[in-house]
Design an enzyme around this catalytic site. Structure first.
Site, PDB file in Angstrom:
ATOM      1  CD  GLU A   1       6.326   0.309   3.196  1.00 22.09           C
ATOM      2  OE1 GLU A   1       6.353  -0.565   4.095  1.00 22.09           O
ATOM      3  OE2 GLU A   1       5.355   0.427   2.418  1.00 22.09           O
TER       4      GLU A   1
ATOM      5  CG  ASP B   1      26.679   0.835  -8.218  1.00 25.09           C
ATOM      6  OD1 ASP B   1      27.152   0.133  -9.143  1.00 25.09           O
ATOM      7  OD2 ASP B   1      26.349   2.027  -8.390  1.00 25.09           O
TER       8      ASP B   1
ATOM      9  CG  HIS C   1      -1.848  -1.092   1.328  1.00 26.05           C
ATOM     10  ND1 HIS C   1      -1.509  -2.318   1.853  1.00 26.05           N
ATOM     11  CD2 HIS C   1      -3.140  -1.207   0.931  1.00 26.05           C
ATOM     12  CE1 HIS C   1      -2.556  -3.136   1.787  1.00 26.05           C
ATOM     13  NE2 HIS C   1      -3.549  -2.493   1.231  1.00 26.05           N
TER      14      HIS C   1
END
Lengths: 142, 142, 142, 142, 142, 142
Positions: free
Chosen positions: D99, D113, D64
């Site tokens: 989240e 990275d 949501h």
């Protein structure tokens, strides 16, 4: 974007449909027998559609961002077509019709994208609002 | 996502259309007289459609990201409807049909979103590929 | 973002894995019997992962946007875990390791999101690069 | 997407962690001495993580959209690894575990990275929920 | 979107600047002493700017998506202001001026966002193109 | 991201401006006579700006996602420049200044992008907050 600061929250529901019409009589059979090379068209398109519903205000300039509180994607497969039904709910100041219509359109486009290697004649028909409740005026179509 | 590493670049063109059918006879008149409260429906929807074309791989899982090298949105307004035509071009290993179809769908949805305050009966009909050139097989419909 | 203007295109492949370890012995059974309330975890997570691969440069500041030319998501389900394997290919100046790692991570998170209503003890382990080919140095791990 | 229209707002907190394990003993030293060619790994990855937290419903179909009302990213650097801790808060009808997990995963991927030019053996381990408060059941792990 | 199918790839460079002018004489001092409550303004804004450069075609309808092959963000801090310089490179059929301008604008906005708790009078001045090479006409300003 | 869980909703308004200064005296004339080859600069840039306002938390790490409840874009065209004014409203725990500033910046960049084929000397000046109401302290500038 229309001013909705003065409006109050109500529980709003919208249901939209889209129809994906096959060009070939074999397509429904390939789906039923799970022989579509790109995979499970219903599950993949559901995922795309749920994400698409949430992206509506990202695509349509006048569309208010709002809390999507329920969403579902359902299918009716017949020999000639798939009917897609998308239901969206919110408790907010403005409705979710465009979100439901956009969800139906993304599901239909993903069905098109997954089916086009086996059917060159697919078309998307009748993206339309079936039902809308919780706003100033309700809509209910058959 | 289908493997296209072995394919070679060709100039590819796709044209898709969508039709937005009015529920009320007044709607075409309001558009012609520039009386739609949300603004210029053609220009705003063109902007939404051009952005939508570029977002296609963001919405459809199997769709390859590709360099959109030309894109345009055209309209035919009649008393009963707006016909939207979206043309997309690339020089790449795979076609832009779905991008053109998605662009037509976003333009149609934005027309719907801007017109719904003045017309509750609007529907989107017939999102379909009109033309496709530059791939293994060409398509041309009337 | 590192300057790659002087580099030349090569065919590059990267394979990454992620492992989703169950907290409960029932979870594998629920997946096998298709009893997960949120739906088909493999197909929905594949859709999320394919979209996630394409969104990598949107999330990681130093990551170059590049043409994803092939991508796939595979699963190995055992009693204790799901092993996710994501393969990504491009013909470009820089590799797709981070795209494959991000894809594996999104697939794993989506499995977590869909399974958490039935298993509170799920963890994601070992997101790592298994293989990388086509750049200055190759990597191959067991 | 699960129906949450009937639920009520509570203050919800979730804390997730991810561990980035170095392949080389020099990596921690390079970070401490600010010698990583791509820049300040902690600040850049914090920015990526905060944006990543907000993009979670854009990546996971069933998630949501919700108002993130507080978020932070913390690090513990040791000779062998970086431990990332992400804390997210909302006052809403559903929690922010995914989240927080997604934020931790994006931070870890960005560390990967930025560090891969100097360390080819980096792996991401144990993305997991540490704490969750404010929903039906609380979780607290050590 | 302008048709660029007939154009050929050249190495293109664009440099844009933006200036963030402080409202208070204390602001430069707070930055130098690393006392800004929201964190390291230069590193966080660099991350935002690099992501912003890549999102340009997502925001501007007529902007072609293109392969960003090098990008950097530099700062000059004086007592009264921060000058931001953003450099972007591509090898493609069209230039990266708007990408550099958008990057400079996002960096400036993020500086504004991070500094506004300590300085209510901040303004963004003079977002402009400094240099452009590799297209039909070069631009170089002082 | 700053903790706002303890704050309460108020009606907040922010107005920001940006100025797009022409390099050539012909530009205002071309706009007035609707002769800009890329189309209607005001309507297209309004669409881009409304979408840009909503994307602010996607670009700025510390910016809270919030319900935009009203937004508008207005223009003042004179011989030498276009002044852009963007107004944003919400009923939420934190203000919309950065959203208004970002909207003004996107509108200005889109004007730049559409006008650069006919005017190489365009610059964006003075992106600044004009007004802010509903928070702890109000701002009003002339």
């Amino acid at each position: 974007m229309v001013d909705i600061t003065h409006k109050s929250n109500t529980h709003r529901i919208a249901i939209a449909e889209a129809t994906v019409v096959f060009g070939s009589a074999e397509t429904a059979q390939a789906i039923r027998e799970n022989r579509v090379p790109k995979g499970d068209v219903f599950e993949m398109s559901r995922a795309a559609g749920l994400l698409g519903i949430k992206k509506t205000p990202d695509l349509l300039p006048d569309c208010h961002p709002l809390p999507i509180e329920a969403a579902s994607v359902n299918y009716e497969l017949s020999d000639a077509q798939i009917r897609v039904e998308v239901r969206v709910e919110t408790i907010y100041k403005t409705g979710v019709e465009v979100e439901a219509m956009h969800g139906a359109s993304v599901v239909a486009l993903n069905l098109y994208d997954m089916l086009k290697p086996i059917d060159k004649g697919i078309e998307i028909r009748n993206i339309r609002l079936l039902e809308k409740r919780g706003g100033k005026s309700d809509i209910h179509r058959n």
